[in-house]
Design a protein around this motif. Structure first.
Motif, PDB file in Angstrom:
ATOM      1  N   ALA A  91      50.590  32.191  31.064  1.00  0.00           N
ATOM      2  CA  ALA A  91      49.615  33.099  31.114  1.00  0.00           C
ATOM      3  C   ALA A  91      50.101  34.513  31.276  1.00  0.00           C
ATOM      4  CB  ALA A  91      48.899  32.797  32.501  1.00  0.00           C
ATOM      5  N   ARG A  92      51.236  34.621  31.982  1.00  0.00           N
ATOM      6  CA  ARG A  92      52.048  35.908  32.019  1.00  0.00           C
ATOM      7  C   ARG A  92      52.520  36.704  30.720  1.00  0.00           C
ATOM      8  NH1 ARG A  92      55.656  34.469  35.736  1.00  0.00           N
ATOM      9  NH2 ARG A  92      54.516  35.150  37.615  1.00  0.00           N
ATOM     10  N   SER A  93      52.947  35.399  29.958  1.00  0.00           N
ATOM     11  CA  SER A  93      53.243  35.828  28.414  1.00  0.00           C
ATOM     12  C   SER A  93      51.836  36.366  27.599  1.00  0.00           C
ATOM     13  CB  SER A  93      53.976  34.654  27.749  1.00  0.00           C
ATOM     14  OG  SER A  93      55.267  34.932  27.290  1.00  0.00           O
ATOM     15  N   CYS A  94      51.029  35.563  27.823  1.00  0.00           N
ATOM     16  CA  CYS A  94      49.626  35.984  27.058  1.00  0.00           C
ATOM     17  C   CYS A  94      49.328  37.512  27.642  1.00  0.00           C
ATOM     18  CB  CYS A  94      48.392  35.194  27.681  1.00  0.00           C
ATOM     19  SG  CYS A  94      48.715  33.186  26.981  1.00  0.00           S
ATOM     20  N   ILE A  95      49.503  37.898  28.742  1.00  0.00           N
ATOM     21  CA  ILE A  95      48.978  39.225  29.236  1.00  0.00           C
ATOM     22  C   ILE A  95      49.962  40.137  28.927  1.00  0.00           C
ATOM     23  CG2 ILE A  95      48.813  40.511  31.314  1.00  0.00           C
ATOM     24  CD1 ILE A  95      48.303  37.736  33.026  1.00  0.00           C
ATOM     25  N   VAL A  96      50.976  39.932  28.757  1.00  0.00           N
ATOM     26  CA  VAL A  96      52.109  40.700  28.383  1.00  0.00           C
ATOM     27  C   VAL A  96      51.853  41.178  26.711  1.00  0.00           C
ATOM     28  CG1 VAL A  96      54.603  41.276  27.773  1.00  0.00           C
ATOM     29  CG2 VAL A  96      53.936  40.392  30.060  1.00  0.00           C
ATOM     30  N   ALA A  97      51.576  40.391  26.071  1.00  0.00           N
ATOM     31  CA  ALA A  97      51.326  40.437  24.593  1.00  0.00           C
ATOM     32  C   ALA A  97      49.915  41.227  24.589  1.00  0.00           C
ATOM     33  CB  ALA A  97      51.110  39.130  23.882  1.00  0.00           C
ATOM     34  N   SER A  98      48.970  41.283  25.398  1.00  0.00           N
ATOM     35  CA  SER A  98      47.633  41.674  25.118  1.00  0.00           C
ATOM     36  C   SER A  98      47.570  43.197  25.149  1.00  0.00           C
ATOM     37  CB  SER A  98      46.664  40.947  26.033  1.00  0.00           C
ATOM     38  OG  SER A  98      46.547  39.772  26.101  1.00  0.00           O
ATOM     39  N   ASP A  99      46.338  43.633  24.455  1.00  0.00           N
ATOM     40  CA  ASP A  99      45.914  44.844  24.669  1.00  0.00           C
ATOM     41  C   ASP A  99      44.559  45.017  25.636  1.00  0.00           C
ATOM     42  OD1 ASP A  99      47.387  46.518  22.611  1.00  0.00           O
ATOM     43  OD2 ASP A  99      46.318  45.063  21.252  1.00  0.00           O
ATOM     44  N   PHE A 100      43.960  43.897  25.686  1.00  0.00           N
ATOM     45  CA  PHE A 100      43.021  43.575  26.620  1.00  0.00           C
ATOM     46  C   PHE A 100      42.817  42.274  27.015  1.00  0.00           C
ATOM     47  CE2 PHE A 100      38.638  42.722  27.811  1.00  0.00           C
ATOM     48  CZ  PHE A 100      38.282  43.841  28.526  1.00  0.00           C
ATOM     49  N   VAL A 101      42.917  41.835  28.471  1.00  0.00           N
ATOM     50  CA  VAL A 101      42.611  40.607  28.946  1.00  0.00           C
ATOM     51  C   VAL A 101      41.166  40.659  29.469  1.00  0.00           C
ATOM     52  CG1 VAL A 101      43.519  39.047  30.958  1.00  0.00           C
ATOM     53  CG2 VAL A 101      45.139  40.715  29.836  1.00  0.00           C
ATOM     54  N   ALA A 102      40.495  39.648  28.736  1.00  0.00           N
ATOM     55  CA  ALA A 102      39.086  39.296  29.378  1.00  0.00           C
ATOM     56  C   ALA A 102      39.138  38.148  30.340  1.00  0.00           C
ATOM     57  CB  ALA A 102      38.192  39.020  28.102  1.00  0.00           C
ATOM     58  N   LEU A 103      38.727  38.583  31.387  1.00  0.00           N
ATOM     59  CA  LEU A 103      38.792  37.367  32.549  1.00  0.00           C
ATOM     60  C   LEU A 103      37.470  36.647  32.804  1.00  0.00           C
ATOM     61  CD1 LEU A 103      40.894  38.788  35.079  1.00  0.00           C
ATOM     62  CD2 LEU A 103      40.129  36.491  35.341  1.00  0.00           C
ATOM     63  N   PRO A 104      37.038  35.740  31.926  1.00  0.00           N
ATOM     64  CA  PRO A 104      35.725  35.109  32.487  1.00  0.00           C
ATOM     65  C   PRO A 104      35.472  34.624  33.724  1.00  0.00           C
ATOM     66  CG  PRO A 104      36.768  34.019  30.426  1.00  0.00           C
ATOM     67  CD  PRO A 104      38.062  34.916  31.227  1.00  0.00           C
ATOM     68  N   ILE A 105      34.444  34.632  34.167  1.00  0.00           N
ATOM     69  CA  ILE A 105      34.130  34.299  35.662  1.00  0.00           C
ATOM     70  C   ILE A 105      32.621  33.795  35.504  1.00  0.00           C
ATOM     71  CG2 ILE A 105      35.815  35.702  37.071  1.00  0.00           C
ATOM     72  CD1 ILE A 105      33.424  37.526  37.362  1.00  0.00           C
ATOM     73  N   GLU A 106      32.608  32.547  36.484  1.00  0.00           N
ATOM     74  CA  GLU A 106      31.282  32.063  36.629  1.00  0.00           C
ATOM     75  C   GLU A 106      30.583  32.634  37.663  1.00  0.00           C
ATOM     76  OE1 GLU A 106      30.561  27.583  35.744  1.00  0.00           O
ATOM     77  OE2 GLU A 106      32.807  27.739  35.727  1.00  0.00           O
ATOM     78  N   ILE A 132      47.729  47.968  29.293  1.00  0.00           N
ATOM     79  CA  ILE A 132      47.077  46.576  29.352  1.00  0.00           C
ATOM     80  C   ILE A 132      45.651  46.865  29.940  1.00  0.00           C
ATOM     81  CG2 ILE A 132      46.860  44.089  29.980  1.00  0.00           C
ATOM     82  CD1 ILE A 132      50.009  44.132  29.942  1.00  0.00           C
ATOM     83  N   LYS A 133      44.763  46.888  29.344  1.00  0.00           N
ATOM     84  CA  LYS A 133      43.344  46.729  29.942  1.00  0.00           C
ATOM     85  C   LYS A 133      42.883  45.505  30.566  1.00  0.00           C
ATOM     86  CE  LYS A 133      42.426  50.871  27.315  1.00  0.00           C
ATOM     87  NZ  LYS A 133      41.629  51.577  26.247  1.00  0.00           N
ATOM     88  N   CYS A 134      41.873  45.287  31.308  1.00  0.00           N
ATOM     89  CA  CYS A 134      41.282  44.136  31.629  1.00  0.00           C
ATOM     90  C   CYS A 134      40.018  44.345  32.087  1.00  0.00           C
ATOM     91  CB  CYS A 134      42.514  43.357  32.848  1.00  0.00           C
ATOM     92  SG  CYS A 134      41.855  42.123  33.516  1.00  0.00           S
ATOM     93  N   GLY A 135      39.113  43.335  32.023  1.00  0.00           N
ATOM     94  CA  GLY A 135      37.866  43.329  32.532  1.00  0.00           C
ATOM     95  C   GLY A 135      37.463  41.754  32.733  1.00  0.00           C
ATOM     96  N   PHE A 136      36.637  41.754  34.015  1.00  0.00           N
ATOM     97  CA  PHE A 136      35.864  40.452  34.024  1.00  0.00           C
ATOM     98  C   PHE A 136      34.373  40.245  32.979  1.00  0.00           C
ATOM     99  CE2 PHE A 136      37.265  41.342  38.674  1.00  0.00           C
ATOM    100  CZ  PHE A 136      38.026  40.167  38.653  1.00  0.00           C
ATOM    101  N   VAL A 137      34.579  39.216  32.589  1.00  0.00           N
ATOM    102  CA  VAL A 137      33.194  38.967  31.702  1.00  0.00           C
ATOM    103  C   VAL A 137      32.425  37.535  32.364  1.00  0.00           C
ATOM    104  CG1 VAL A 137      32.530  38.019  29.531  1.00  0.00           C
ATOM    105  CG2 VAL A 137      34.607  39.287  29.459  1.00  0.00           C
ATOM    106  N   VAL A 138      31.237  38.205  32.822  1.00  0.00           N
ATOM    107  CA  VAL A 138      30.333  36.986  33.359  1.00  0.00           C
ATOM    108  C   VAL A 138      30.083  36.032  32.141  1.00  0.00           C
ATOM    109  CG1 VAL A 138      28.075  36.629  34.263  1.00  0.00           C
ATOM    110  CG2 VAL A 138      29.331  38.597  34.981  1.00  0.00           C
TER     111      VAL A 138
END
Ligand SMILES: Nc1ncnc2c1ncn2[C@@H]1O[C@H](COP(=O)(O)OP(=O)(O)O)[C@@H](O)[C@H]1O
Ligand SMILES: [Mg+2]
Length: 222
Positions: A91-106, A132-138
């Motif tokens: 997961a850490r590797s995925c984040i480092v490679a990303s411009d945007f991390v989408a965090l799906p949440i229920e 690196i940008k990040c946001g929750f996605v419902v």
């Protein structure tokens, strides 16, 4: 543009969103790569159900995959990473490679959705790669449930924005995945397809326009 769907929790819709957002971008004529970073290989299994996926799918689930992912991504306009559950290093590797991390949440199970570990990992990565940008996605929202103040407060406490797009729990998503199709192939004229289009546009906007880097969100929410 590299977008990853990540959450330490399984079953929140990472693979479903990865495949369909990739499908949406491919439909718009982009050259799209989907990296399956989950050893369980759900995205690869989806691809194996068909001969002519509208985007390339490769399996790459190992720690320190960031460099190789970035290299591969150079041949594509858009790369989507379908993240693993319970695999901190990957997961850490995925984040480092990303411009945007989408965090799906229920939206159900409020106490558990906060995904502290993933949020913490994103913040650690932002310390040395602030772009690196990040946001929750419902995701998997049940019917007309109002996503109320509680969930937005929790996002605020986590110091990350929550995207406006919401993905409902819809049979078409599960069916499409089982049939090895994107939602655009399975149910092109559906609310499910429209939700994915909306989400894809919103993520692109986040990446392209300079809205909501992690630190800005933190500042906005105190
Ligand atoms: N929006 C949705 N509506 C209906 N079923 C969904 C939705 N999102 C995911 N699912 C189903 O829930 C299960 C877990 O989804 P998946 O995308 O594999 O999650 P993850 O990759 O986070 O483990 C799958 O069976 C999938 O078909
Ligand atoms: Mg998955």
């Amino acid at each position: 543009m590299i977008i990853s769907f990540l959450n330490q929790k399984g079953g929140v819709g990472k693979t479903t969103l990865s495949v369909n957002v990739a499908g949406c971008l491919a439909r718009q004529g982009h050259r799209v790569l989907l990296i399956d970073a989950d050893k369980q290989g759900s995205a690869s299994t989806w691809a194996s159900l068909r001969e002519d996926a509208p985007f390339q799918v490769v399996s790459m689930a190992r720690a320190n995959m960031a460099r190789d992912a970035l290299k591969l991504a150079q041949d594509y306009t858009h790369t989507i990473i379908d993240g693993p559950p319970h695999a901190e290093e990957i997961a850490r590797s995925c984040i480092v490679a990303s411009d945007f991390v989408a965090l799906p949440i229920e939206p159900s199970g409020l106490s558990t959705w906060a995904s502290d570990l993933t949020v913490r990992q994103v913040k650690e990565a932002q310390e040395f790669k602030p772009t690196i940008k990040c946001g929750f996605v419902v995701s998997r929202k049940i019917g007309k449930t109002v996503i109320g103040r509680d969930i937005r407060n929790m996002a605020g406490e986590a110091g990350l924005p929550i995207l406006e797009s919401e993905i409902e729990q819809r049979v078409a998503f599960a069916e499409g995945m089982t049939m090895g199709q994107t939602i655009f192939e399975w149910a092109g004229d559906s609310n499910a397809a429209r939700e994915i289009e909306h989400l894809t546009k919103e993520i692109e906007r986040y990446v392209e326009e300079d809205v909501f880097s992690g630190s800005e969100a933190k500042a906005a929410h105190g």
